[in-house]
Design an enzyme around this catalytic site. Structure first.
Site, PDB file in Angstrom:
ATOM      1  N   GLY A 112       0.670  -1.151  -0.005  1.00 49.76           N
ATOM      2  CA  GLY A 112      -0.046   0.159   0.007  1.00 49.76           C
ATOM      3  C   GLY A 112       0.826   1.153   0.153  1.00 49.76           C
ATOM      4  O   GLY A 112       2.204   1.339   0.111  1.00 49.76           O
ATOM      5  N   GLY A 114       2.495   3.541   1.625  1.00 48.41           N
ATOM      6  CA  GLY A 114       2.958   3.619   2.821  1.00 48.41           C
ATOM      7  C   GLY A 114       3.668   5.156   3.177  1.00 48.41           C
ATOM      8  O   GLY A 114       3.832   5.572   4.249  1.00 48.41           O
ATOM      9  N   LYS A 135       4.705  12.400  -2.121  1.00 48.10           N
ATOM     10  CA  LYS A 135       5.540  11.258  -1.535  1.00 48.10           C
ATOM     11  C   LYS A 135       6.390  11.726  -0.322  1.00 48.10           C
ATOM     12  O   LYS A 135       6.952  12.670  -0.715  1.00 48.10           O
ATOM     13  CB  LYS A 135       6.271  10.672  -2.890  1.00 48.10           C
ATOM     14  CG  LYS A 135       7.131   9.565  -2.289  1.00 48.10           C
ATOM     15  CD  LYS A 135       7.737   8.714  -3.536  1.00 48.10           C
ATOM     16  CE  LYS A 135       8.738   7.683  -3.208  1.00 48.10           C
ATOM     17  NZ  LYS A 135       9.364   6.993  -4.273  1.00 48.10           N
ATOM     18  N   ASP A 147       8.447   5.168   8.535  1.00 51.06           N
ATOM     19  CA  ASP A 147       7.867   6.659   9.066  1.00 51.06           C
ATOM     20  C   ASP A 147       7.078   7.248   7.882  1.00 51.06           C
ATOM     21  O   ASP A 147       6.509   8.605   8.269  1.00 51.06           O
ATOM     22  CB  ASP A 147       9.048   7.443   9.387  1.00 51.06           C
ATOM     23  CG  ASP A 147      10.243   7.576   8.266  1.00 51.06           C
ATOM     24  OD1 ASP A 147       9.850   7.164   7.077  1.00 51.06           O
ATOM     25  OD2 ASP A 147      11.271   8.134   8.613  1.00 51.06           O
ATOM     26  N   GLY A 148       7.034   6.954   6.726  1.00 51.25           N
ATOM     27  CA  GLY A 148       6.240   7.636   5.725  1.00 51.25           C
ATOM     28  C   GLY A 148       6.961   8.903   5.200  1.00 51.25           C
ATOM     29  O   GLY A 148       6.435   9.537   4.443  1.00 51.25           O
ATOM     30  N   ARG A 212      -1.448   0.284  -9.676  1.00 51.43           N
ATOM     31  CA  ARG A 212      -0.114  -0.454  -9.734  1.00 51.43           C
ATOM     32  C   ARG A 212      -0.945  -2.124 -10.034  1.00 51.43           C
ATOM     33  O   ARG A 212      -1.817  -2.232  -9.620  1.00 51.43           O
ATOM     34  CB  ARG A 212       0.693  -0.781  -8.557  1.00 51.43           C
ATOM     35  CG  ARG A 212       0.934   0.630  -8.191  1.00 51.43           C
ATOM     36  CD  ARG A 212       1.278   0.834  -6.799  1.00 51.43           C
ATOM     37  NE  ARG A 212       1.744   2.294  -6.647  1.00 51.43           N
ATOM     38  CZ  ARG A 212       3.079   3.014  -6.355  1.00 51.43           C
ATOM     39  NH1 ARG A 212       4.043   1.959  -6.468  1.00 51.43           N
ATOM     40  NH2 ARG A 212       3.009   4.168  -6.227  1.00 51.43           N
ATOM     41  N   ASP A 282       4.287  -4.248  -7.242  1.00 50.95           N
ATOM     42  CA  ASP A 282       3.686  -3.141  -6.862  1.00 50.95           C
ATOM     43  C   ASP A 282       4.279  -1.846  -7.232  1.00 50.95           C
ATOM     44  O   ASP A 282       3.756  -0.661  -6.913  1.00 50.95           O
ATOM     45  CB  ASP A 282       3.933  -3.169  -5.163  1.00 50.95           C
ATOM     46  CG  ASP A 282       5.326  -3.216  -4.481  1.00 50.95           C
ATOM     47  OD1 ASP A 282       6.121  -4.229  -5.146  1.00 50.95           O
ATOM     48  OD2 ASP A 282       5.813  -2.456  -4.211  1.00 50.95           O
ATOM     49  N   ASP A 292       7.685   4.948  -9.512  1.00 49.27           N
ATOM     50  CA  ASP A 292       8.729   4.838  -8.082  1.00 49.27           C
ATOM     51  C   ASP A 292      10.229   4.599  -8.422  1.00 49.27           C
ATOM     52  O   ASP A 292      10.593   3.714  -8.370  1.00 49.27           O
ATOM     53  CB  ASP A 292       8.156   3.334  -7.568  1.00 49.27           C
ATOM     54  CG  ASP A 292       6.927   3.631  -6.624  1.00 49.27           C
ATOM     55  OD1 ASP A 292       6.460   4.510  -6.601  1.00 49.27           O
ATOM     56  OD2 ASP A 292       6.536   2.632  -5.937  1.00 49.27           O
TER      57      ASP A 292
HETATM   58  P1  AMP Z   1       9.399   0.408  -2.370  1.00 52.00           P
HETATM   59  O1  AMP Z   1      10.413  -0.752  -2.279  1.00 52.00           O
HETATM   60  O2  AMP Z   1       9.990   1.725  -2.221  1.00 52.00           O
HETATM   61  O3  AMP Z   1       8.484   0.312  -3.670  1.00 52.00           O
HETATM   62  O4  AMP Z   1       8.423   0.367  -1.148  1.00 52.00           O
HETATM   63  C1  AMP Z   1       7.473  -1.007  -0.947  1.00 52.00           C
HETATM   64  C2  AMP Z   1       6.536  -0.586  -0.029  1.00 52.00           C
HETATM   65  O5  AMP Z   1       7.159  -0.062   1.545  1.00 52.00           O
HETATM   66  C3  AMP Z   1       5.602   0.368  -0.219  1.00 52.00           C
HETATM   67  O6  AMP Z   1       4.354   0.018   0.196  1.00 52.00           O
HETATM   68  C4  AMP Z   1       6.027   1.642   0.249  1.00 52.00           C
HETATM   69  O7  AMP Z   1       4.739   2.513   0.498  1.00 52.00           O
HETATM   70  C5  AMP Z   1       6.539   1.148   1.424  1.00 52.00           C
HETATM   71  N1  AMP Z   1       7.692   2.312   2.095  1.00 52.00           N
HETATM   72  C6  AMP Z   1       8.942   2.390   1.481  1.00 52.00           C
HETATM   73  N2  AMP Z   1       9.462   3.300   2.060  1.00 52.00           N
HETATM   74  C7  AMP Z   1       8.564   3.677   3.371  1.00 52.00           C
HETATM   75  C8  AMP Z   1       8.681   4.751   4.294  1.00 52.00           C
HETATM   76  N3  AMP Z   1       9.800   5.551   4.373  1.00 52.00           N
HETATM   77  N4  AMP Z   1       7.747   4.774   4.880  1.00 52.00           N
HETATM   78  C9  AMP Z   1       6.435   3.716   4.925  1.00 52.00           C
HETATM   79  N5  AMP Z   1       6.317   3.238   4.057  1.00 52.00           N
HETATM   80  C10 AMP Z   1       7.417   2.895   3.133  1.00 52.00           C
HETATM   81 MG    MG Z   2       7.176   1.194  -4.475  1.00 53.17          MG
END
Ligand code: AMP
Ligand code: MG
Length: 544
Positions: A112, A114, A135, A147-148, A212, A282, A292
């Site tokens: 999701g 995040g 983002k 931490d988002g 996605r 994703d 991404d």
């Molecule tokens: P990614 O590998 O960047 O595509 O991220 C995979 C998942 O991790 C996705 O659901 C992102 O929303 C979540 N995510 C990545 N970095 C963070 C972050 N700093 N805080 C919260 N969720 C994250």
């Molecule tokens: Mg991603």
């Protein structure tokens, strides 16, 4: 909707919102913003986190134009507040969406948004819908243990690369703005127990939709066929309206179209030397957009086995040369996700064949175009192209410089004989070599150039192709300037010191990647030696 936490914003121009996903799909009944599994819902309403001291670093004027925003509006305080997440405009209704995904080949369950928050869908003057997505604007129910937030280095990389890709002609999500939050964020860049404080930043991404493959996979994995159908129907109506009313046939047609678009996107990546780095399902857009930007990289020395992602250094699943295969694997996961609505394997398999056929024709056409040939002729060009792949790997050869310089190779189309020495022949492409080629390598390169010359003479007979039109054709597909890994890092180093001129300079340079820009000639150069092993230049992790 009026935000109770944030002051109601001044309107920015004529921005009007038509938030389609919210209107048509079920919301998370749990309004609390803490990590949780979101069942039987497609999204959760959530507020961006307050940023203590928002500051605009850069904005992309072309993206502002898509939204009917003027340069004055983009430089306003309201703009900075809104696109860092401190202020909502009338009609904005912030939310994070639910998706799952296969990461590095394994089902990972709910992922999701995040650290992405959709503000809403702008409907512009032309009637187009553009979703605005922050983002790095704080945690959501999908943040799991993170931490988002996002740091400046990864946000500079996303901002510059999405715009660079667009101007290269590669389908991609766009970036409207890059802002600093004024908050420090802690990251352990190489997961080695050395966390550092870094400046927090937010990118506002813009796309017709951010759907996605994982948005469908999650509902199928949970056996929620009802919500799967709602999601697919919604996608057909809003992202693929040309396919007609949703139904079994349109679901199959949609998969075919996703296959076609994905094939085109991957062919573009291979044409310009882009390595995504994390092709998890994703991170695959249903619209065939590059999405991404994490530990991505650009090929410098041509090497099909190269990956910039240190997290993937072991298996190299997402290496440059494997991207076409991985895309197909990802599409097969999407086909599996759609299976409950189609209930038959054959049409899904046939749709995946569309990917194979489309990728083959795009990549052959591109490979021919990179050599200046108006079309791919299988009898001659298959060998010529595969032999070139070998030649490019004889010794470290800069992909961008090689192809761009090849346009300067004088094929002497008027001469029956060509008595040039090996060295004379390879002279135009010599700037592409990281080390002086050995005599044996020079021989191989020159041998290939002689075959290339013969092919060009044949083309002159067949279609009248001359030196000038070949050069022009090549310079339209072989970029002069790409966002080399070290270039982004230099812009980041300066930005972390509060100097954004390099970010602005690169944004400007990469607006015209195919044009000669004599004032920027320094960027048309091999990667400097200091960048070979430097973090951020050739090695990147998922930490961002
Ligand atoms: P990614 O590998 O960047 O595509 O991220 C995979 C998942 O991790 C996705 O659901 C992102 O929303 C979540 N995510 C990545 N970095 C963070 C972050 N700093 N805080 C919260 N969720 C994250
Ligand atoms: Mg991603």
């Amino acid at each position: 909707m009026t935000d109770t936490k944030n002051p109601q914003g001044e309107p920015l121009g004529q921005l009007t919102f038509d938030n389609r996903l919210l209107a048509h799909l079920p919301a998370d009944p749990n309004p609390e913003n803490y990590p949780h599994q979101v069942e039987r819902a497609a999204y959760s309403r959530v507020h961006p986190k307050h940023a203590p001291a928002p500051k605009l670093v850069a904005y992309a004027k072309e993206v502002a134009e898509l939204l009917d925003l003027t340069p004055d509006e983009c430089r306003s305080e309201t703009f900075t507040q809104v696109f860092t997440g401190n202020q909502l405009l009338p009609g904005m209704d912030p939310h994070a969406t639910c998706y799952g995904g296969h990461q590095f080949g394994h089902w990972a369950g709910q992922l999701g948004d995040g650290r992405a928050i959709n503000l809403g869908d702008v409907k512009n003057k032309c009637g187009e819908h553009w979703t605005l997505q922050l983002k790095g604007a704080g945690p959501t129910p999908y943040s799991r243990t993170a931490d988002g937030l996002a740091v400046l280095r990864s946000s500079v990389r996303e901002f510059l690369c999405s715009e660079a890709m667009h101007h290269l002609g590669v389908p991609t999500t766009r970036a409207l703005s890059l802002t600093l939050t004024g908050e420090q964020v802690q990251r352990d860049m190489f997961y080695d127990g050395n966390p550092q404080w870094e400046p927090g930043a937010v990118v506002c991404r813009v796309a017709p939709s951010f759907t996605r493959f994982g948005h469908f996979e999650i509902f199928t994995a949970r056996g929620d066929t009802e919500l799967l159908r709602q999601m697919v129907d919604f996608t057909v109506r809003n992202d693929f309206p040309e396919l007609g009313e949703p139904g079994r046939d349109t679901y199959i047609a949609m998969l075919e179209e996703v296959c076609r678009r994905t094939a085109r996107m991957i062919a573009h990546w291979m044409r310009v030397g882009f390595v995504h780095g994390v092709m998890n399902t994703d991170n695959m857009s249903i619209l065939g957009l590059t999405i991404d930007y994490g530990p991505y990289g650009w090929l410098e020395g041509y090497d099909p086995d190269w990956t910039p992602n240190t997290t993937d250094a072991q298996g190299r699943r997402y290496r440059f040369g494997n991207q076409p295969q991985v895309a197909l694997w990802n599409l097969a996961q999407l086909a599996n996700a759609l299976y409950p609505l189609v209930d038959e394997v054959e049409p899904l398999k046939a749709a995946l064949d569309v990917y194979r056929t489309e990728y083959q024709s795009c990549s052959q056409r591109d490979a021919a175009a990179k050599l200046g040939l108006p079309e791919f002729r299988p009898d001659t060009d298959a060998d010529l192209i595969s032999d070139l792949q070998q030649v490019l790997q004889l010794t470290e050869t800069d992909m961008t410089i090689f192809y761009r310089s090849l346009a300067d190779f004088d094929a002497r189309l008027e001469d029956t004989e060509d008595d040039r020495s090996d060295l004379e022949l390879i002279d135009p492409v010599r700037p592409a070599y990281y080390q002086e080629p050995t005599q044996g390598q020079q021989q191989r390169i020159a041998q290939w150039l002689r075959r290339y010359r013969e092919r060009l003479i044949q083309e002159k007979v067949l279609t009248g192709l001359d030196q000038e039109s070949r050069q022009e054709r090549m310079n339209r597909v072989n970029p002069k300037y790409v966002l080399r890994n070290y270039m982004a890092q230099q812009a980041i180093d300066a930005a972390e010191q509060g100097d954004f001129t390099e970010v602005h300079r690169l944004l400007e340079l990469l607006r015209h990647p195919y044009d000669e820009q004599p004032e920027h000639h320094a960027y048309f150069a091999r990667r400097p030696e200091w960048a070979r092993q430097r973090a951020g230049c050739s090695m990147l992790s998922c930490s961002s």
